[in-house]
Design a protein around this motif. Structure first.
Motif, PDB file in Angstrom:
ATOM      1  N   SER A   1       0.925  -1.346  -0.016  1.00  0.00           N
ATOM      2  CA  SER A   1       0.080  -0.011  -0.158  1.00  0.00           C
ATOM      3  C   SER A   1       0.863   1.343  -0.055  1.00  0.00           C
ATOM      4  CB  SER A   1      -0.935   0.076   1.172  1.00  0.00           C
ATOM      5  OG  SER A   1      -1.884   1.040   1.207  1.00  0.00           O
ATOM      6  N   THR A   2       1.688   1.301   0.798  1.00  0.00           N
ATOM      7  CA  THR A   2       2.741   2.480   0.763  1.00  0.00           C
ATOM      8  C   THR A   2       3.749   2.716  -0.587  1.00  0.00           C
ATOM      9  OG1 THR A   2       4.762   1.289   1.688  1.00  0.00           O
ATOM     10  CG2 THR A   2       3.059   1.992   3.353  1.00  0.00           C
ATOM     11  N   VAL A   3       3.843   1.622  -1.081  1.00  0.00           N
ATOM     12  CA  VAL A   3       4.687   1.456  -2.401  1.00  0.00           C
ATOM     13  C   VAL A   3       3.455   2.014  -3.339  1.00  0.00           C
ATOM     14  CG1 VAL A   3       6.103   0.112  -4.255  1.00  0.00           C
ATOM     15  CG2 VAL A   3       6.613  -0.113  -1.797  1.00  0.00           C
ATOM     16  N   LEU A   4       2.572   1.633  -3.622  1.00  0.00           N
ATOM     17  CA  LEU A   4       1.732   1.996  -4.693  1.00  0.00           C
ATOM     18  C   LEU A   4       1.122   3.553  -4.419  1.00  0.00           C
ATOM     19  CD1 LEU A   4      -0.714  -1.044  -4.968  1.00  0.00           C
ATOM     20  CD2 LEU A   4       0.523  -0.072  -6.721  1.00  0.00           C
ATOM     21  N   THR A   5       1.059   3.696  -3.114  1.00  0.00           N
ATOM     22  CA  THR A   5       0.559   5.087  -2.997  1.00  0.00           C
ATOM     23  C   THR A   5       1.472   6.027  -3.170  1.00  0.00           C
ATOM     24  OG1 THR A   5      -0.834   4.396  -1.156  1.00  0.00           O
ATOM     25  CG2 THR A   5      -0.657   6.754  -1.313  1.00  0.00           C
ATOM     26  N   ALA A   6       2.879   5.798  -2.852  1.00  0.00           N
ATOM     27  CA  ALA A   6       3.879   6.839  -3.081  1.00  0.00           C
ATOM     28  C   ALA A   6       4.216   6.754  -4.674  1.00  0.00           C
ATOM     29  CB  ALA A   6       5.213   6.207  -2.217  1.00  0.00           C
ATOM     30  N   SER A   7       4.270   5.844  -5.096  1.00  0.00           N
ATOM     31  CA  SER A   7       4.478   5.609  -6.773  1.00  0.00           C
ATOM     32  C   SER A   7       3.603   6.397  -7.668  1.00  0.00           C
ATOM     33  CB  SER A   7       4.610   4.171  -7.092  1.00  0.00           C
ATOM     34  OG  SER A   7       4.792   3.812  -8.615  1.00  0.00           O
ATOM     35  N   LEU A   8       2.140   6.259  -7.327  1.00  0.00           N
ATOM     36  CA  LEU A   8       1.107   7.019  -8.098  1.00  0.00           C
ATOM     37  C   LEU A   8       1.032   8.330  -8.005  1.00  0.00           C
ATOM     38  CD1 LEU A   8      -1.738   4.351  -7.210  1.00  0.00           C
ATOM     39  CD2 LEU A   8      -1.061   4.606  -9.538  1.00  0.00           C
ATOM     40  N   ILE A   9       1.525   8.670  -6.801  1.00  0.00           N
ATOM     41  CA  ILE A   9       1.788  10.168  -6.594  1.00  0.00           C
ATOM     42  C   ILE A   9       2.968  10.890  -7.267  1.00  0.00           C
ATOM     43  CG2 ILE A   9       1.956  11.937  -4.922  1.00  0.00           C
ATOM     44  CD1 ILE A   9       0.144  10.276  -2.939  1.00  0.00           C
TER      45      ILE A   9
ATOM     46  N   ALA B   1      -5.544  -3.145   5.869  1.00  0.00           N
ATOM     47  CA  ALA B   1      -4.212  -3.150   5.858  1.00  0.00           C
ATOM     48  C   ALA B   1      -3.753  -2.108   4.952  1.00  0.00           C
ATOM     49  CB  ALA B   1      -3.659  -4.434   5.402  1.00  0.00           C
ATOM     50  N   GLY B   2      -4.501  -1.901   3.744  1.00  0.00           N
ATOM     51  CA  GLY B   2      -4.509  -0.929   2.811  1.00  0.00           C
ATOM     52  C   GLY B   2      -4.654   0.645   3.548  1.00  0.00           C
ATOM     53  N   ILE B   3      -5.339   0.643   4.051  1.00  0.00           N
ATOM     54  CA  ILE B   3      -5.818   1.969   4.812  1.00  0.00           C
ATOM     55  C   ILE B   3      -4.681   2.350   5.708  1.00  0.00           C
ATOM     56  CG2 ILE B   3      -7.299   3.331   6.290  1.00  0.00           C
ATOM     57  CD1 ILE B   3      -9.678   1.481   5.363  1.00  0.00           C
ATOM     58  N   ALA B   4      -4.226   1.233   6.371  1.00  0.00           N
ATOM     59  CA  ALA B   4      -3.088   1.439   7.400  1.00  0.00           C
ATOM     60  C   ALA B   4      -1.746   1.831   6.670  1.00  0.00           C
ATOM     61  CB  ALA B   4      -2.711   0.210   8.197  1.00  0.00           C
ATOM     62  N   GLY B   5      -1.681   1.159   5.357  1.00  0.00           N
ATOM     63  CA  GLY B   5      -0.417   1.551   4.664  1.00  0.00           C
ATOM     64  C   GLY B   5      -0.658   3.140   4.029  1.00  0.00           C
ATOM     65  N   VAL B   6      -1.693   3.451   3.444  1.00  0.00           N
ATOM     66  CA  VAL B   6      -1.900   4.905   3.598  1.00  0.00           C
ATOM     67  C   VAL B   6      -1.464   5.980   4.227  1.00  0.00           C
ATOM     68  CG1 VAL B   6      -3.547   6.510   2.551  1.00  0.00           C
ATOM     69  CG2 VAL B   6      -3.521   4.478   1.704  1.00  0.00           C
ATOM     70  N   MET B   7      -1.926   5.731   5.422  1.00  0.00           N
ATOM     71  CA  MET B   7      -1.444   6.459   6.670  1.00  0.00           C
ATOM     72  C   MET B   7      -0.152   6.318   7.032  1.00  0.00           C
ATOM     73  SD  MET B   7      -4.978   5.274   9.176  1.00  0.00           S
ATOM     74  CE  MET B   7      -4.564   6.206  10.693  1.00  0.00           C
ATOM     75  N   LEU B   8       0.400   5.141   6.896  1.00  0.00           N
ATOM     76  CA  LEU B   8       1.896   5.020   7.071  1.00  0.00           C
ATOM     77  C   LEU B   8       2.555   5.805   6.191  1.00  0.00           C
ATOM     78  CD1 LEU B   8       3.900   3.675   9.046  1.00  0.00           C
ATOM     79  CD2 LEU B   8       4.228   1.832   7.565  1.00  0.00           C
TER      80      LEU B   8
ATOM     81  N   ALA C   1      -5.009   8.111  -5.535  1.00  0.00           N
ATOM     82  CA  ALA C   1      -3.649   7.116  -5.403  1.00  0.00           C
ATOM     83  C   ALA C   1      -4.202   6.232  -4.202  1.00  0.00           C
ATOM     84  CB  ALA C   1      -2.467   7.824  -5.164  1.00  0.00           C
ATOM     85  N   ALA C   2      -4.642   6.930  -3.124  1.00  0.00           N
ATOM     86  CA  ALA C   2      -4.991   6.183  -1.959  1.00  0.00           C
ATOM     87  C   ALA C   2      -6.025   5.219  -1.997  1.00  0.00           C
ATOM     88  CB  ALA C   2      -5.405   7.145  -0.526  1.00  0.00           C
ATOM     89  N   LEU C   3      -7.178   5.413  -2.692  1.00  0.00           N
ATOM     90  CA  LEU C   3      -8.240   4.410  -3.360  1.00  0.00           C
ATOM     91  C   LEU C   3      -7.682   3.403  -4.022  1.00  0.00           C
ATOM     92  CD1 LEU C   3     -11.172   7.209  -3.857  1.00  0.00           C
ATOM     93  CD2 LEU C   3     -10.959   5.522  -1.879  1.00  0.00           C
ATOM     94  N   ILE C   4      -6.907   3.699  -4.920  1.00  0.00           N
ATOM     95  CA  ILE C   4      -6.349   2.550  -5.814  1.00  0.00           C
ATOM     96  C   ILE C   4      -5.527   1.550  -4.785  1.00  0.00           C
ATOM     97  CG2 ILE C   4      -4.784   2.007  -7.712  1.00  0.00           C
ATOM     98  CD1 ILE C   4      -5.664   4.767  -8.881  1.00  0.00           C
ATOM     99  N   ALA C   5      -4.832   2.267  -4.231  1.00  0.00           N
ATOM    100  CA  ALA C   5      -3.654   1.284  -3.202  1.00  0.00           C
ATOM    101  C   ALA C   5      -4.711   0.416  -2.411  1.00  0.00           C
ATOM    102  CB  ALA C   5      -2.957   2.169  -2.207  1.00  0.00           C
ATOM    103  N   ILE C   6      -5.852   1.019  -1.808  1.00  0.00           N
ATOM    104  CA  ILE C   6      -6.689   0.266  -0.878  1.00  0.00           C
ATOM    105  C   ILE C   6      -7.439  -0.735  -1.688  1.00  0.00           C
ATOM    106  CG2 ILE C   6      -8.663   0.666   0.500  1.00  0.00           C
ATOM    107  CD1 ILE C   6      -7.756   3.414   1.241  1.00  0.00           C
ATOM    108  N   VAL C   7      -7.773  -0.367  -2.868  1.00  0.00           N
ATOM    109  CA  VAL C   7      -8.342  -1.520  -3.800  1.00  0.00           C
ATOM    110  C   VAL C   7      -7.594  -2.635  -4.155  1.00  0.00           C
ATOM    111  CG1 VAL C   7      -9.492  -2.033  -5.805  1.00  0.00           C
ATOM    112  CG2 VAL C   7     -10.203   0.029  -4.753  1.00  0.00           C
TER     113      VAL C   7
END
Length: 323
Positions: free
Chosen positions: A83-91, A230-237, A101-107
């Motif tokens: 989740s952290t990698v996807l969120t950071a990469s998308l942004i 876990a995806g939401i937790a990753g976005v928060m992290l 980006a956060a929504l895509i990572a969570i899905v």
């Protein structure tokens, strides 16, 4: 006479409650840490406690749901990393808006959770084996995508400024997220079919099946929810660390198990409450925070944390056998 009876009945209910041990441990830790450090109860440190405990609070719900069904999810740590990698990469690499980006990572993490559920439910692989195998696969995926490197977010991006560092009325935004998520899942577990079946799967799955409920559907749903959380937790992290890394989630698997069991969730499944899990989270967070404040050696902290996890799971197993 009537008041005495009511006091006795209240005390009896408290002793039978799975949360009473967590509450007692919480009070003891607060007292000990307050004595050990005179800065423990300062506003700055309480803010730090909320931020430090936010990610674990969310992933501990995920672990609690799975443990209540009689399973375990050892893939939550690499799913958080993913989740952290996807969120950071998308942004950073793709210029995607941080909300999208956060929504895509969570899905994507929900898909990972659904795969876990399918392996456990339809392939009949034991949860500990299935989620351990997928944990290795998800970790490998993170490393393959990033080549082992972290991905930093742009300066002053919305995710970091709003979710990571943002405050409302002096309280971190992450604190409000915790309250909202816990409120939602407390309602789900107490008042919805999903909650009742989740407890039933851990208590007596055969009875749930004979009542005409689709056991398979609800078991997969629990693992899907675990992936989502876990995806939401990753976005928060990601927001807190201002970036993603393939090992950002390391340690959250065992910490989430320890928090759930410390909070009274039975390792045999079928009993426990998310309120107790939240207490378990902050017991662990306060211990880590307090040990840091007294400058205890990092390696000694790891030993103490490992001992706490062993004791928590050990007492949980003993409590389950007594029942």
């Amino acid at each position: 006479m009537q008041s005495n009876l009511s006091v006795k009945s209240i005390w009896k209910k408290l002793k039978q409650s799975s949360i009473v041990g967590a509450l007692a441990a919480f009070v003891v830790v607060v007292i000990v840490m307050s004595v050990a450090s005179d800065t423990f109860f300062t506003a700055n440190n309480l803010t730090n406690l909320i931020r430090q405990g936010a990610v674990l609070s969310v992933v501990a719900i995920a672990q609690s749901l799975v443990i209540i069904t009689g399973g375990i999810d050892l893939s939550v740590a690499p799913v958080i990393s993913l989740s952290t990698v996807l969120t950071a990469s998308l942004i950073t690499d793709w210029g995607v808006n941080w909300v999208l980006a956060a929504l895509i990572a969570i899905v994507a993490c929900m898909v990972c959770g659904t795969l876990n559920g399918a392996l456990v439910t339809f392939v009949k692989i034991p949860p500990i084996i299935a989620t351990l195998a997928t944990a290795m696969a998800y970790q490998g995926l993170c490393l393959l995508y990033t080549k082992g490197y972290g991905i930093n977010l742009p300066a002053e991006n919305g995710l970091t400024t709003i979710i990571g560092r943002g405050k409302l009325l002096g309280i971190p935004v992450s604190g409000y997220i915790i309250v909202v998520i816990y409120a939602i899942f407390l309602i789900v577990m107490k008042y919805t079919m999903t909650g009742r079946v989740t407890y039933g799967l851990g208590g007596n799955s055969e009875a749930v099946y004979l009542s005409g409920v689709s056991v398979n559907k609800y078991r997969v749903r629990v693992y899907m929810l675990s992936g989502m959380l876990a995806g939401i937790a990753g976005v928060m992290l990601t927001a807190r660390l201002n970036g993603g890394h393939p090992y950002n989630g390391e340690g959250f698997d065992m910490d989430s198990v320890a928090a759930a069991v410390l909070g009274g969730i039975s390792v045999a499944g079928g009993t426990g409450s998310l309120g107790g899990t939240l207490l378990g989270v902050f017991i662990l967070t306060m211990i880590t925070n307090g040990l840091n404040m007294i400058n205890m050696n990092t390696y000694v902290q790891m030993m103490i944390k490992g001992l706490i996890i062993v004791l928590a799971i050990g007492f949980g197993c003993m409590r389950s056998k007594k029942k």
